[in-house]
Design an enzyme around this catalytic site. Sequence first.
Site, PDB file in Angstrom:
ATOM      1  N   LYS A  10       0.802  -1.226   0.000  1.00  0.00           N
ATOM      2  CA  LYS A  10       0.000   0.000   0.000  1.00  0.00           C
ATOM      3  C   LYS A  10       0.832   1.272   0.000  1.00  0.00           C
ATOM      4  CE  LYS A  10      -4.451  -1.250   0.258  1.00  0.00           C
ATOM      5  NZ  LYS A  10      -5.517  -0.685  -0.586  1.00  0.00           N
ATOM      6  N   SER A  55       0.711  -9.762  -0.276  1.00  0.00           N
ATOM      7  CA  SER A  55       0.439  -8.329  -0.222  1.00  0.00           C
ATOM      8  C   SER A  55       0.740  -7.681   1.114  1.00  0.00           C
ATOM      9  CB  SER A  55      -1.029  -8.070  -0.599  1.00  0.00           C
ATOM     10  OG  SER A  55      -1.893  -8.724   0.305  1.00  0.00           O
TER      11      SER A  55
END
Length: 508
Positions: free
Chosen positions: A50, A303
């Site tokens: 992110k 992720s």
Amino acid sequence: MQDTVRRILTARVYDVAEETPLDGLQRLSARLDRPVLLKREDLQPVFSFKIRGAYNRIAQLTEAELARGVICASAGNHAQGVALAAARRGTTATIVMPTTTPGIKVAAVKARGGNVVLHGDEFDQAAAHARRLEAETGAVFIHPFDDPDVIAGQGTVGLEILRQHPDPIEAVFVPIGGGGLAAGMAAIIRFLRPEAKIIGVEPVDAPTMKTALDKGEVVTLNEVGLFADGVAVRRAGDLTFALCRDLLDGIVLVDTDAICAAVKDVFDDVRAVAEPAGALALAGLKSWAADHPGSGTLIAVNSGANLNFDRLRHVAERAEIGEGAEALLAVTLKEDRDDYSRFLTLLDGRSVTEFNYRWSDVGTARFFVGVALKNGPAEKDALIARLIAAGYAVEDMSDNEAAKLHVRHMVGGRAQGLAHERVLRFAFPERPGAFLRFLASLKPAWTLTLFHYRNHGDDVGRVLAGISVRPEEQPALTEALGALGYPYVDETDNPAIRLFLDGARAGS
């Protein structure tokens, strides 16, 4: 797609982000008989991809916009990226997070200078509150996924993969929450390597993008599961939906057990602990590979690694089931010790991972049994058929959510009308035959009334056992247990035993 590709190629991410490695998963590759690679976005400074999109968006702000500060809503990973990016760009950051956000993520945002506001039980409620604060304060809203610069920043993950692996790729698997990572990666991979498939992966209880694609429009789900909190989004983005609709080759849905098994796969191969959303893509890869035999290279994105430590208890409990490496069975036997031994013999040397039982006076014994498997569902089906053929009543509990979450821990309770019970806490050696040796040490007149065992990966098995022995036989029991040699503690007078297990003395 061309605009997205242009933004990806000119994205500013490396002021704060790292080019993460693309690691081979040797053990999983051998199991699947094809190359499996893992993109290690868990190694970013905020332990998640992110940071890429957050920084790329904030890097585009003017000095006037930076002076107003930034605000965002996030379940944690985007929040950390915004907090770090804001600090690097010299602006303030307000982060609205759901009250259900893991504490490790809240603490990490605060540590990076973010002003945390906890609001709502899920992302969408937090996002609505952030929009209200945006209107009140004038801060610039940094969307976690539905923004072209955020999408472009996330897309650099795909660009790195193609540069790091110039050889053919059969499919790339991407986790989907709101769709920013999937949209960005799909755009650049489709543009530069159109032959490679791009597969999105979502939890079965949070099929946000799949539902939208099936219906042909963005929809808002009534609720989503929170286990993989990093993708717990009820509504996909408009921009991300359009890109995913045009560019993805499909979406795979996986359940909690499969995600837990993928967390274990990551740890086994690279000794890293992925958060549930981080392991989501690998779980999807394994599911897809089972339905698409071949030899082509498969790549999944890890992720993130922002995992509360206490969640590991649940992950470890469910990983073996998700991998098809454990069967949970409810088995009815005769209330006869010889039948117990016969049953264990029929397991044919398989490790017993769980064995829970409580005496009743109806002449039958019901056991909750866990059995280790080596060959998955086919082996489980064969084992159940073998037990049934031997005359046992067997119910498969491996996919029974109530049994896995609750009933397995509740087998026991008070046994009314049971006299002279001693309850003992043992340390069994963790090796085959330990339980049979224990049974053989007990005289036929001594009734086994309680047995509770679960494998926890220790070198000893923690066992709670009950034995009904007449008072004049107590010295003989003590002598037999001494000869057995398993360390034990007599818990008969423990208040927990008296209040919750002892039907004869409860409340005394």
